[in-house]
Write a protein that holds these residues in place. Sequence first.
Motif, PDB file in Angstrom:
ATOM      1  N   ARG A  77      33.053 -28.963  -9.331  1.00  0.00           N
ATOM      2  CA  ARG A  77      33.573 -27.143  -9.664  1.00  0.00           C
ATOM      3  C   ARG A  77      32.419 -25.984  -8.444  1.00  0.00           C
ATOM      4  NH1 ARG A  77      33.559 -31.278 -13.560  1.00  0.00           N
ATOM      5  NH2 ARG A  77      35.634 -31.423 -14.601  1.00  0.00           N
ATOM      6  N   LEU A  78      31.564 -27.138  -8.878  1.00  0.00           N
ATOM      7  CA  LEU A  78      30.744 -25.665  -7.852  1.00  0.00           C
ATOM      8  C   LEU A  78      29.655 -26.043  -6.761  1.00  0.00           C
ATOM      9  CD1 LEU A  78      28.687 -25.340 -10.943  1.00  0.00           C
ATOM     10  CD2 LEU A  78      30.348 -22.973  -9.994  1.00  0.00           C
ATOM     11  N   HIS A  79      28.794 -25.475  -5.893  1.00  0.00           N
ATOM     12  CA  HIS A  79      28.803 -26.163  -4.515  1.00  0.00           C
ATOM     13  C   HIS A  79      27.141 -25.066  -4.361  1.00  0.00           C
ATOM     14  CE1 HIS A  79      29.565 -21.865  -2.776  1.00  0.00           C
ATOM     15  NE2 HIS A  79      29.418 -22.410  -1.458  1.00  0.00           N
ATOM     16  N   ASP A  80      26.595 -25.526  -3.186  1.00  0.00           N
ATOM     17  CA  ASP A  80      25.051 -24.500  -2.567  1.00  0.00           C
ATOM     18  C   ASP A  80      24.346 -25.348  -3.667  1.00  0.00           C
ATOM     19  OD1 ASP A  80      23.327 -22.263  -1.429  1.00  0.00           O
ATOM     20  OD2 ASP A  80      25.155 -22.755  -0.503  1.00  0.00           O
ATOM     21  N   SER A  81      23.761 -23.776  -4.072  1.00  0.00           N
ATOM     22  CA  SER A  81      22.124 -24.155  -4.853  1.00  0.00           C
ATOM     23  C   SER A  81      22.314 -25.002  -6.405  1.00  0.00           C
ATOM     24  CB  SER A  81      21.094 -22.831  -5.381  1.00  0.00           C
ATOM     25  OG  SER A  81      21.841 -22.105  -5.862  1.00  0.00           O
TER      26      SER A  81
END
Length: 555
Positions: free
Chosen positions: A459-463
């Motif tokens: 559902r999300l990425h990066d930090s």
Amino acid sequence: MMARAPQAVLDRGTPERPLPLPGPSGRRWLVPLLVVVLLAQMAAAMVSTAVQQTPTIDEPVYVGTAADQLYEHRLRHNPEHPPLGKLVIGVGVALADPHVDRSFTGDQGALGRHLLYESGNDPWRLMLWARLPVIALTLLFGLAVLAFARELAGAAGGLAALALYAFSPDVIAHGSLATLDVPAAGFVLTSVWLLWRARHRPRRYVPLAGVALGAALATKMSTLAAVPVLTALAALSVWCASTDERRRRLGRAVAGAAVVAVVAVAFVWAVYLVVDPRLRWTPRQHVPVVHGLRGLFVELLPFPEAYRDGMRIQFGLENRPWEGFLFGRVYTGSLWYYLPAALLVKTPLGMLALWAAGAVAMVAVRRLRPAAPYVLVPGAVLLAAAMQGSRDFGTRYAVFLPMFLAVAAGCVLAGRWRWAPAVAWALVACVAVSSLRTYPYYLPYSNEAFGGPARTHLRLHDSNVDWGQDLGRLADRLRERYAGERVWLVYKGSGVPSFYGIQASDPRTVPAGQVRGLLVVSDSAVAKATGRLAGLIAGSRPVDEVGHSITIYRR
């Protein structure tokens, strides 16, 4: 008339005497003991997490710049962020006493890698020392949360607020890194708390609030959005503290706002002067020309030229077409609802419920209403400003919310609802359990409604998930389970794989038919994979995962 005076003072929002927990006087030690226990578990979580994590994407830049400021006293790297946060990190760097190559002339990214991996230093040791001052500062901000909530809702409310803060996965995750998000947010919270106390003693607390605001501005430029709010709160506090006639009260209120602004500006200048008393400034990177209202805004900032150029660089970064990822969708640009959606995923369910209840309590309970502008408005304004940004990279841009809304949540215990204590403490316990279950993987945390940390990368990425923190864990996993196998690596981070003993090649540089063995891909790269990498992943079988941020496939 004498009997009504205390109520009049209370209605003006003057901090009342904190309410003790029920019980005999012999149990006065209970509150300090619980405070120590909460902060001790938070410290243990942050330190043990810091020990295990390799440098995240931003950290080498800050650590390298901190070393340059410390040993060379120059303002030349990382101007897009003011120096104070890097001076805090620099305390740890100084204690680590690394070897610094003063002849190095690379850019800020290369500087950090050179310091950590090419100068004979131990990156594990250096990164831990660089992170420790931020960890200490994060714990001190916990005391500010405690004190603020205790003044509003008594000892029980203060403990509840501190518990939410101490178990917040986002605060633990970013408070254990040598980055700037938690320090900047904590300084804003401290300034607001001091302004609340200024309703009682403006001459003591208004200047101190200006110092805390200046510290926030000298750490991250995004805190500029809080300046109008905090100056208005300063005026409100002085107005409420004054008993003069209307015209004189107005003059005092305006003077209070001016004091906060002037002290904050002076503090920012002082920070730059500490780094370089001569304020030498020669940019080592391109500084874009900013036109229109943004350009006028930068020109009017009463700060050193290095600060204004850093602001120009920030505006230049905002103009780039960044790529985002939310709920399986890859997009270019930004989504206005990204941060609220990401917070919904990455905040414990019990904490979300207490945040909402606390906000309602601050408006519904009469004696709490004077504090509502102090607790609710700064966070709302900072969130609105962050939602306008073009970089949908993580909830770290809204890490001030777990601080301000923890204070609001503690106010649930100030109401007269019989059910409130039992429900509130049950929700705090749920937050604690959810936080403890994710240990030590706080960066990829998501709540149980979204499947926990193992499914955050969907559902999300990066930090929010994968910031390069698990390179060391990957090295251990490959050594323990896959010794001798060919490794192909697509790693998103600032670490150097070969330093940790990972001998790997980039699968995107050879024909797909040659990629045989283990394909190791950072989950942020998986989320946005296109072209050759997407084809390689589609033709592979997932066999393992590392830290909920790196997936191992077999081809």
